[in-house]
Enzyme design. Structure first.
Site, PDB file in Angstrom:
ATOM      1  N   LYS A 165      43.061  49.402  31.788  1.00 37.07           N
ATOM      2  CA  LYS A 165      41.924  50.317  31.387  1.00 37.07           C
ATOM      3  C   LYS A 165      42.344  51.738  31.452  1.00 37.07           C
ATOM      4  CE  LYS A 165      39.284  46.821  30.632  1.00 37.07           C
ATOM      5  NZ  LYS A 165      38.617  45.792  31.532  1.00 37.07           N
TER       6      LYS A 165
HETATM    7  C1  PLP Z   1      37.876  44.550  31.995  1.00 36.84           C
HETATM    8  C2  PLP Z   1      36.366  44.579  31.708  1.00 36.84           C
HETATM    9  C3  PLP Z   1      35.519  43.978  32.959  1.00 36.84           C
HETATM   10  C4  PLP Z   1      36.261  43.524  33.813  1.00 36.84           C
HETATM   11  O1  PLP Z   1      37.122  44.238  34.748  1.00 36.84           O
HETATM   12  P1  PLP Z   1      38.087  43.473  36.026  1.00 36.84           P
HETATM   13  O2  PLP Z   1      38.481  44.680  36.691  1.00 36.84           O
HETATM   14  O3  PLP Z   1      39.346  42.683  34.976  1.00 36.84           O
HETATM   15  O4  PLP Z   1      37.508  42.679  36.645  1.00 36.84           O
HETATM   16  C5  PLP Z   1      34.196  43.927  32.872  1.00 36.84           C
HETATM   17  N1  PLP Z   1      33.655  44.298  31.505  1.00 36.84           N
HETATM   18  C6  PLP Z   1      34.191  44.645  30.568  1.00 36.84           C
HETATM   19  C7  PLP Z   1      33.629  45.196  29.391  1.00 36.84           C
HETATM   20  C8  PLP Z   1      35.647  45.114  30.511  1.00 36.84           C
HETATM   21  O5  PLP Z   1      36.371  45.350  29.655  1.00 36.84           O
END
Ligand code: PLP
Length: 353
Positions: A165
């Protein structure tokens, strides 16, 4: 900062968690940020903080990363599946009127790939039906709509700090809100439901959703470089838009004029009128790209295609599911590499039947 965090006696909890929360809230111009272990429990904490549980319904998009639907199910609530807008690929606000019942408590738009859903329409429809708005902004950190950061326009917003991210702590998450009472409830739920002023005293059933001090220190360091990170993403986005302009038979995700996106990944739709032909072509193009040494990703499967969700088929969700490809989007991509990726991509599109 990370070395300082390592040297300190704080492993979990500790000063960097609060520093990260304050810095993130400041950058997003929101009252409160609550740091948690990942973006999935961020969603769960937001839902539980809003008091959503069995008997309640939550509107979620039928095309999404699955965490939103999973967490609605996980708290015992019932997801109502909304179709997406065919241009933005995000929750279509008109679906709120179609789906909402007296049991519906919230709408959960998911801002995919750096785009932001039409939050103006969503918040006004939600208001008319007395729904809370929970934004999953995991893929849209620092994207803006009418100048406001994604995640800060509804009742509560969630972010992931996963390695993939925009801002990362390896694993991690954030929940943001302007509602101080909600933030207080979430802080208690995050830490076993323990009263913050009375150790081992529990008025509510809670969870362990905490982020460690060490991870928070990494997040603080990243936030200090945020402007550079955002500039890199803007550069990559502009290069891709240019390079894909003349590519036939594709459509880029559409951003409203009111959206100032921070690209998460560049997503492209292979156009076709027949779903199974579209999916087969998309998959052939991905295989050909891989042979060129270029890894691409498909769009999410529409939730209606997967057994656990009990979702109805929704036309635009199915089309995005069959047609979306995302191309490599990492920060040290050069213009030359993007040129090569797009050359190969357009070549395979012309030749994929
Ligand atoms: C990555 C993601 C999540 C989950 O996040 P994690 O940290 O991997 O649990 C939730 N929603 C969206 C849209 C994502 O891209």
């Amino acid at each position: 900062m990370v070395v300082d965090a390592l040297r300190s006696a704080w492993i979990s909890g500790g000063p960097y968690v609060q520093r990260l929360e304050r810095a993130a809230a400041e950058r997003m111009q929101v009252a409160e940020a609550v740091a948690v272990a990942n973006g999935t429990v961020a969603l769960e904490l937001a839902l539980r903080g809003l008091g959503i549980g069995p008997g309640d319904e939550v509107i979620v998009p039928g095309f999404t990363f699955v965490a939103a639907a999973n967490m609605v199910l996980s708290v015992g609530a019932t997801p109502l599946y909304a179709d997406i807008d065919s241009h933005s690929w995000l929750l279509d606000p008109d679906e709120i009127d179609r789906l909402a019942t007296p049991r519906t408590k919230a709408v959960l738009p998911v801002h995919l790939y750096g785009n932001v859903a039409d939050m103006d329409a969503i918040t006004s429809c939600a208001k008319a039906h007395h729904l809370a708005v929970l934004e999953d902004a995991a893929e849209a950190a620092f994207s803006r709509f009418d100048g406001k950061c994604a995640g800060t326009m509804g009742s509560v917003g969630t972010f992931s700090l996963h390695a993939t991210k925009t801002i990362t702590t390896g694993e991690g998450g954030l929940v943001v809100t302007n509602d101080r009472d909600l933030a207080r409830r979430m802080r208690v739920l995050r830490d076993h439901g323990m009263r913050q002023d009375k150790r081992y005293w529990h008025d509510v059933v809670g969870y362990n959703f905490r982020l460690t001090n060490l991870q928070a220190a990494i997040g603080c360091a990243q936030l200090e470089h945020l402007d550079d990170i955002l500039a890199d993403r803007r550069r990559i986005h502009a290069l891709y838009r240019d390079a894909l302009q003349s590519c036939p038979g594709i459509r880029l995700q559409h951003f409203m004029d009111r959206v100032d996106p921070v690209l998460w990944v560049i997503a492209v739709l292979i156009e076709d009128t027949d779903l199974s032909r579209q999916r087969a072509r998309r998959d052939r193009i991905m295989a050909a790209m891989l042979e060129d040494g270029i890894e691409t990703r498909p769009g999410f499967y529409a939730l209606s295609l997967m057994a656990p969700y009990g979702a109805p088929d929704l036309p635009h969700a199915l089309a995005a599911s069959a047609g979306v490809i995302s191309l490599p989007t990492f920060l040290d991509l050069t213009g030359e590499q993007i040129g090569y990726i797009c050359d190969r991509f357009c070549h395979h599109i012309r030749n994929a039947g």
